[in-house]
Design a protein around this motif. Structure first.
Motif, PDB file in Angstrom:
ATOM      1  N   GLU A  55      45.881  41.539  43.601  1.00 31.13           N
ATOM      2  CA  GLU A  55      46.953  42.206  42.866  1.00 31.13           C
ATOM      3  C   GLU A  55      48.267  41.420  42.922  1.00 31.13           C
ATOM      4  OE1 GLU A  55      46.186  44.866  41.069  1.00 31.13           O
ATOM      5  OE2 GLU A  55      44.146  44.639  41.849  1.00 31.13           O
ATOM      6  N   PHE A  57      49.711  39.138  41.077  1.00 30.85           N
ATOM      7  CA  PHE A  57      50.503  39.022  39.857  1.00 30.85           C
ATOM      8  C   PHE A  57      51.189  40.343  39.511  1.00 30.85           C
ATOM      9  CE2 PHE A  57      46.844  36.068  39.189  1.00 30.85           C
ATOM     10  CZ  PHE A  57      47.553  34.893  39.377  1.00 30.85           C
ATOM     11  N   LYS A  94      42.054  34.786  44.396  1.00 32.28           N
ATOM     12  CA  LYS A  94      42.426  36.093  44.938  1.00 32.28           C
ATOM     13  C   LYS A  94      42.005  36.237  46.391  1.00 32.28           C
ATOM     14  CE  LYS A  94      38.222  38.316  43.178  1.00 32.28           C
ATOM     15  NZ  LYS A  94      37.697  39.328  42.226  1.00 32.28           N
ATOM     16  N   ASN A 349      47.900  37.847  34.723  1.00 34.27           N
ATOM     17  CA  ASN A 349      46.894  38.633  35.435  1.00 34.27           C
ATOM     18  C   ASN A 349      45.605  38.748  34.635  1.00 34.27           C
ATOM     19  OD1 ASN A 349      46.164  40.505  37.700  1.00 34.27           O
ATOM     20  ND2 ASN A 349      46.038  41.969  35.998  1.00 34.27           N
TER      21      ASN A 349
END
Length: 446
Positions: A55, A57, A94, A349
């Protein structure tokens, strides 16, 4: 002190013969985004936002919007990049422990379309005046700073054959032989039908006994690679030819690259160098297939945010000092999503990682990258760039770059798109072509 961000932007009188934005690259800790003579540089650090994970971005987007919501912004120039600006660099993966960041500088200098400006940023309650902005410019440009944030050292053994006059190279996470085996293993996975394309990266470590001059690296890149976007954020430096997303008002643009040819390969060949590139690069089914995968990846992810979109029907050849690329530009008019135009970071994103830097299908390629590379890419191939309070921004993919790890150590990264017809030796040679911009800027001959 006040918690409210306050900014003042005023015009600057800059001599057009002074070298444009690169003439302001005088500090090793400068924040930089430059192409040709235009762009932005930031000095100092007022505050920053850090994040990790999937998460990162969206968390950064929320932080930025909250920061500027109550900001007191006075802007006498009103161009993209005026007012408050944050520079950012995000981890490729990520799953990476590398910290993604947005940095709000104390001063920003910008040049665009022949106009120059300076923005002073503060949380202090004191007056902001044109005189205070100009005094801030003078103060930051008065001296140089050779400090870089240390991010660890290198414990890799030296490779004697790679020793250069002013520095030396050692292999990074994998030796050349082991990296070529990883390429061969990736090709086998593609032939088995598990994925269509895979992007594999490798790193090398440059050691410079005389020390790393980050400002000089940025100046060299800006001068030699004028068609690229030269970037510098917190020790991450490079000159990328690939624009992930550029937003100006409701218009978004991207430049997609996939398909590479070393310009040195044209030496001694028939015809002009560009004719050779047309024949070997544009005429290659392998290269065109790789390019089509990258275009399809970006346009498919961008479509839900767009009212209209267009791109080149045929890729063009982008000519750089070290390589040629097959390139396509994509332009989209952004749609209202739940009552507002999507922000730069919301688009990132959705778009990152593209097939150009990961592969396709994305989840399969990402898992295989982690298995084969034996490397945490950190910010390499992640988004790097800037955004302003009006929603404008430019975010490239951090390619042709390196991370300055300490005063004498730089870790360089390069990667290649792997498809069914890929040959490990050719892909290794391509990585060296892609290392060349940073090696030149560091003064290392190979």
């Amino acid at each position: 002190m006040t918690s409210t961000l306050r900014t003042l932007t005023v015009p600057l009188d800059v001599d057009s013969s002074s070298g444009g934005l690169p003439s302001f690259l005088v500090r090793d800790d400068v924040l930089c985004w430059s192409r040709r003579e235009a762009g932005l540089v930031g000095y100092g650090e007022l505050t920053r936002f850090n994040a990790t994970g999937p998460e990162r971005f969206l968390e950064a987007d929320i932080w930025w919007r909250h920061l500027i919501l109550e900001a007191e912004i006075t802007d006498y120039v009103e161009l993209p990049g005026t007012g408050p600006v944050a520079f950012g660099s995000f981890a490729f993966s990520k799953t990476s422990p590398h910290v993604s960041r947005l940095i709000l500088p104390e001063l920003v200098i910008g040049i665009r379309d022949g106009r120059a400006w300076a923005t002073q940023l503060t949380f202090d309650a004191g007056p902001l005046t044109e005189a205070s902005v100009l005094a801030s410019v003078d103060r930051w440009l008065a001296g140089t700073n050779g400090d870089e944030s240390a991010q660890g050292g290198s414990d890799v053994g030296l490779s004697p054959e790679a020793v250069a006059e002013d520095g030396y190279l050692s292999h990074g996470s994998l030796s050349e032989e082991n990296w070529m085996k990883a390429v061969a293993d990736g090709v086998e996975e593609i032939r088995a039908g598990k994925l269509e394309k895979l992007v594999l990266a490798r790193d090398v470590v440059a050691t410079l006994p005389a020390g790393v001059n980050a400002a000089e690296v940025l100046r060299q890149l800006a001068a030699r690679y004028r068609e690229c976007w030269t970037y510098g954020v917190d020790g991450l430096v490079g000159a990328t030819p690939e624009m992930l997303i550029q937003v100006e008002g409701r218009t978004a643009q991207a430049r997609v690259l996939a398909g590479t040819l070393d310009r040195r390969d044209a030496d001694g060949m028939d015809g002009s160098p560009m004719e050779y590139a047309e024949r070997v690069l544009a005429g290659s089914d392998k290269q065109r297939h790789e390019h089509e995968i990258a275009i399809d990846s970006l346009t498919r992810q961008l479509a839900p945010f767009s009212e209209a979109m267009n791109s080149h029907s045929e890729p063009f050849i982008l000519e750089l000092p070290n390589v040629w690329h097959l390139a396509s530009d994509v332009k989209a008019e952004l749609a209202d999503i739940e009552g507002h135009v999507p922000t730069c970071l919301a688009l990132i994103n959705a778009l990152h990682p593209t097939a150009a830097v990961c592969g396709t299908p994305t989840l399969v390629a990402g898992a295989l990258i982690r298995k084969l590379e034996h490397l945490d890419r950190g910010p390499y191939a992640g988004p790097v760039g800037w955004l302003d309070a009006a929603g404008n921004g430019e975010w490239g993919i951090a390619l042709r770059g390196a991370v300055i790890e300490d005063a004498n150590t730089v870790r360089l990264y390069a990667g290649c798109g792997i498809v069914e017809g890929s040959q490990p030796e050719a892909e290794l040679a391509e990585t060296w072509a892609k290392f060349r911009p940073m090696l030149e800027a560091l003064g290392i001959k190979r």
